[in-house]
Design an enzyme around this catalytic site. Structure first.
Site, short mmCIF file in Angstrom:
data_model
loop_
_atom_site.label_atom_id
_atom_site.label_comp_id
_atom_site.label_asym_id
_atom_site.label_seq_id
_atom_site.Cartn_x
_atom_site.Cartn_y
_atom_site.Cartn_z
N GLY A 116 -22.99 16.16 36.21
CA GLY A 116 -23.27 14.93 35.47
C GLY A 116 -22.33 13.82 35.88
N SER A 150 -21.57 20.34 40.95
CA SER A 150 -21.04 18.99 40.94
C SER A 150 -19.83 18.90 40.00
CB SER A 150 -22.15 18.01 40.55
OG SER A 150 -21.74 16.67 40.71
N MET A 151 -19.86 17.99 39.02
CA MET A 151 -18.71 17.84 38.12
C MET A 151 -18.47 19.07 37.26
SD MET A 151 -17.08 15.14 38.74
CE MET A 151 -15.95 15.22 37.37
N HIS A 155 -19.78 19.21 45.79
CA HIS A 155 -20.05 18.08 46.69
C HIS A 155 -19.22 16.89 46.23
CE1 HIS A 155 -23.71 16.57 44.10
NE2 HIS A 155 -22.57 16.37 43.51
N ASP A 178 -23.84 19.33 50.05
CA ASP A 178 -23.96 20.29 48.96
C ASP A 178 -23.65 21.69 49.48
OD1 ASP A 178 -24.78 18.14 47.52
OD2 ASP A 178 -26.87 18.75 47.33
#
Length: 217
Positions: free
Chosen positions: A87, A116-117, A141, A191
């Site tokens: 997010g 991700s986060m 990433h 990614d």
């Protein structure tokens, strides 16, 4: 079929005088039990959940819970279960910093995916206490423009500030994995999906969480 968050019984831990018979004991337990939301009950055991996209509301809720529970008992370790595709950057960093701010150790557990986060939150757990379920996946990433919410962009953040935030996240991976800067920088350009075992090798987690009694490092 029922929908929404189920309710479960919660017994007041404060002891009361023993009943005179088994029937009275059952009746007494039913009278003392309070029906609470499932997650409310789990929070009382220091079990927290990030099970959706990382946005301000969910991040603030978890941050508030961590701080409150650490004030209530600074020695009772907390566990954060993560199943999130990631997010926004600022809510993720707020959660990462809080994990390292509260006095208790925080075990982070990936079930499903931490992307991700969410992978930043996962890697932020107490070292030796970061783990994943056997079939979980981790994805890393570099932060992208869509990872900043509209209100952040409305602040007209300068490009240098955005680059600084990206560098800060790179440094989190560097410090937590003990890999060279250039390796992290190259890997975050795309990614990168990892299995639980691959995440151990990379340094994001410390072990596979099979069960409470069987924790494989």
């Amino acid at each position: 079929m029922p929908v929404g968050v189920p309710k479960v019984p919660f017994l007041n831990p404060n002891p009361e005088p023993e009943p005179d018979s088994a029937v009275e004991e059952i009746d007494s337990m039913e009278e003392k039990a309070t029906w609470v939301d499932l997650y409310n009950r789990l929070y009382r055991q220091r079990l927290l959940f990030l099970g959706q996209e990382l946005k301000e509301e969910i991040s603030n809720n978890i941050v508030g819970l961590m701080i409150y529970l650490s004030i209530e008992d600074p020695y009772w370790n907390q566990t954060l279960y993560i199943n999130s595709v990631g997010g926004f950057v600022f809510p993720g960093l707020a959660l990462y910093d809080t994990i390292n701010f509260v006095p208790p150790d925080v075990k982070t557990v990936c079930l499903g995916i931490a992307a991700s986060m969410a992978s930043v939150v996962l890697i932020g757990g107490t070292v030796t206490e970061r783990c994943a379920f056997p079939h979980a996946r981790v994805m890393i990433h570099q932060p992208r423009m869509q990872d900043f919410d509209d209100r952040s962009l409305e602040l007209n953040l300068e490009g240098t500030i955005l680059l600084h935030l990206r560098d800060s996240i790179i440094q989190i991976y560097v410090q937590r994995t003990n890999k060279p800067d250039w390796v992290i920088a190259v890997d975050l350009e795309r990614d990168v999906f990892m299995s639980a075992e691959e995440a151990i090798t990379y340094g994001i987690i410390d072990g596979v969480y099979v069960s409470e009694e069987d924790y494989e490092e």
